[in-house]
Design a protein around this motif. Structure first.
Motif, PDB file in Angstrom:
ATOM      1  N   PRO A  66       0.837  -1.207   0.000  1.00  0.00           N
ATOM      2  CA  PRO A  66       0.000   0.000   0.000  1.00  0.00           C
ATOM      3  C   PRO A  66       0.870   1.254   0.000  1.00  0.00           C
ATOM      4  O   PRO A  66       2.041   1.221   0.382  1.00  0.00           O
ATOM      5  CB  PRO A  66      -0.793  -0.119   1.313  1.00  0.00           C
ATOM      6  N   LYS A  67       0.289   2.360  -0.411  1.00  0.00           N
ATOM      7  CA  LYS A  67       1.025   3.622  -0.404  1.00  0.00           C
ATOM      8  C   LYS A  67       1.357   4.022   1.032  1.00  0.00           C
ATOM      9  O   LYS A  67       0.658   3.661   1.976  1.00  0.00           O
ATOM     10  CB  LYS A  67       0.194   4.718  -1.077  1.00  0.00           C
ATOM     11  N   LYS A  68       2.424   4.791   1.167  1.00  0.00           N
ATOM     12  CA  LYS A  68       2.875   5.185   2.498  1.00  0.00           C
ATOM     13  C   LYS A  68       1.789   5.920   3.281  1.00  0.00           C
ATOM     14  O   LYS A  68       1.624   5.711   4.483  1.00  0.00           O
ATOM     15  CB  LYS A  68       4.120   6.072   2.389  1.00  0.00           C
ATOM     16  N   LYS A  69       1.061   6.774   2.600  1.00  0.00           N
ATOM     17  CA  LYS A  69       0.026   7.553   3.285  1.00  0.00           C
ATOM     18  C   LYS A  69      -1.051   6.644   3.857  1.00  0.00           C
ATOM     19  O   LYS A  69      -1.484   6.814   5.001  1.00  0.00           O
ATOM     20  CB  LYS A  69      -0.592   8.564   2.316  1.00  0.00           C
ATOM     21  N   VAL A  70      -1.463   5.663   3.062  1.00  0.00           N
ATOM     22  CA  VAL A  70      -2.490   4.716   3.511  1.00  0.00           C
ATOM     23  C   VAL A  70      -1.975   3.899   4.692  1.00  0.00           C
ATOM     24  O   VAL A  70      -2.672   3.705   5.693  1.00  0.00           O
ATOM     25  CB  VAL A  70      -2.899   3.783   2.353  1.00  0.00           C
ATOM     26  N   THR A  71      -0.736   3.428   4.576  1.00  0.00           N
ATOM     27  CA  THR A  71      -0.143   2.635   5.654  1.00  0.00           C
ATOM     28  C   THR A  71      -0.020   3.449   6.933  1.00  0.00           C
ATOM     29  O   THR A  71      -0.308   2.957   8.030  1.00  0.00           O
ATOM     30  CB  THR A  71       1.250   2.127   5.232  1.00  0.00           C
ATOM     31  N   ALA A  72       0.396   4.704   6.808  1.00  0.00           N
ATOM     32  CA  ALA A  72       0.548   5.571   7.981  1.00  0.00           C
ATOM     33  C   ALA A  72      -0.791   5.797   8.677  1.00  0.00           C
ATOM     34  O   ALA A  72      -0.874   5.795   9.911  1.00  0.00           O
ATOM     35  CB  ALA A  72       1.157   6.905   7.563  1.00  0.00           C
ATOM     36  N   PHE A  99       8.519   1.663   5.844  1.00  0.00           N
ATOM     37  CA  PHE A  99       9.107   3.000   5.926  1.00  0.00           C
ATOM     38  C   PHE A  99      10.634   2.978   6.013  1.00  0.00           C
ATOM     39  O   PHE A  99      11.262   4.035   6.012  1.00  0.00           O
ATOM     40  CB  PHE A  99       8.523   3.747   7.132  1.00  0.00           C
ATOM     41  N   HIS A 100      11.207   1.769   6.113  1.00  0.00           N
ATOM     42  CA  HIS A 100      12.668   1.603   6.114  1.00  0.00           C
ATOM     43  C   HIS A 100      13.327   2.460   7.201  1.00  0.00           C
ATOM     44  O   HIS A 100      14.272   3.205   6.946  1.00  0.00           O
ATOM     45  CB  HIS A 100      13.239   1.944   4.737  1.00  0.00           C
ATOM     46  N   LYS A 101      12.778   2.320   8.416  1.00  0.00           N
ATOM     47  CA  LYS A 101      13.312   3.053   9.563  1.00  0.00           C
ATOM     48  C   LYS A 101      13.692   2.057  10.659  1.00  0.00           C
ATOM     49  O   LYS A 101      12.973   1.891  11.653  1.00  0.00           O
ATOM     50  CB  LYS A 101      12.284   4.063  10.079  1.00  0.00           C
ATOM     51  N   PRO A 102      14.820   1.378  10.483  1.00  0.00           N
ATOM     52  CA  PRO A 102      15.213   0.341  11.449  1.00  0.00           C
ATOM     53  C   PRO A 102      15.469   0.878  12.854  1.00  0.00           C
ATOM     54  O   PRO A 102      15.133   0.221  13.837  1.00  0.00           O
ATOM     55  CB  PRO A 102      16.486  -0.248  10.836  1.00  0.00           C
TER      56      PRO A 102
END
Length: 258
Positions: A66-72, A99-102
């Motif tokens: 899903p798009k980042k906005k939808v996931t957020a 989001f690739h934020k480990p």
């Protein structure tokens, strides 16, 4: 958006649902053909449709997230109404994979680690492994009171031990995890019962395959073949079948250490 690299166990479930989606259309088309042209044509259309659906599943290698906005938005709603360990683990996975934020994902999981929840601990260990921090992951996993009774924690410990080339110890973890999974099943992930069933098959096959890799490294080819076959029997998707393929780099290093 940067691609999401799902674990093979998750990818397998996605591919199966993709096949079922295509197979549903094939079934509907065959029903129409049967009604219009008779039994033989109907079954022919069904057979061709299922074959095409299966080939499409084999060729499918990834799925668009899903798009980042939808996931957020979904993350915000979920975390505001449910702060359970399952929800926290999902939130951390979305931070890591989507989001690739480990760093943020690891910090979040470490914050809730005192709860000693096996799923949180396993998720943290898995992310640490993917970040190349196997020894730290092993420390976190072994510190959990469920370390030797939870199949997923045992399996993740096996992955960590395999990554630091302690192959015999990894084998013991995998064998124990496999035994407990067959006896008691895997902990429920909160997924639908059918998805949970597919995940169980997928994770069990993955353990068999990884265990087989370890036996190849140790030079125990009969047991390696046995576990490759056991894992393959659980997978409907032939593209995910495994056979005897030695991880050369690990095998050489292990041989030198004897």
């Amino acid at each position: 958006m940067k691609g999401v690299q799902f674990d093979s166990e998750i990818l397998y479930v996605q591919k199966l649902y993709y096949f079922l989606f295509l197979a549903t259309f094939s079934t509907l088309t065959s029903a129409i053909a049967l009604w219009r042209f008779g039994l033989n044509i109907g079954f022919l259309v069904l057979g061709v449709g299922l074959v095409i659906s299966y080939i499409a599943m084999l060729r499918k290698k990834n799925f668009t997230p899903p798009k980042k906005k939808v996931t957020a938005q979904r993350m915000a709603r979920a975390i505001s109404t449910d702060a359970s360990p399952l929800s926290i683990a999902r939130f951390a996975c979305q931070l890591y994979y989507y989001f690739h934020k480990p760093t943020q994902a690891i910090s979040l999981l470490e914050k809730f680690l005192p709860s000693q929840d096996p799923l949180l601990c396993m998720t943290l260990g898995d992310i640490l492994l993917k970040e190349g921090k196997a020894r730290r992951a092993l420390y976190v996993l072994r510190d959990n009171p469920y370390a030797l009774i939870d199949p997923l924690l045992l399996t993740t410990q096996g992955h960590a031990l395999k990554q630091i080339e302690k192959i015999p110890e990894a084998v013991r973890m995998y064998e124990r995890g496999l035994h407990l999974a067959k006896k008691n099943g895997f902990p429920h992930s909160g997924a639908h019962w059918f998805t949970q069933k597919l995940l169980t098959l997928s994770y069990t096959a993955s353990i068999h395959h990884t265990l087989a890799d370890c036996y190849v490294i140790l030079g125990n080819l009969p047991d390696a073949k046995r576990h490759y076959r056991a894992g393959n029997r659980l997978l409907f998707d032939l593209s995910l079948w495994r056979d005897q393929s030695t991880p050369i780099s690990l095998a050489k290093k292990h041989t030198k250490s004897r």
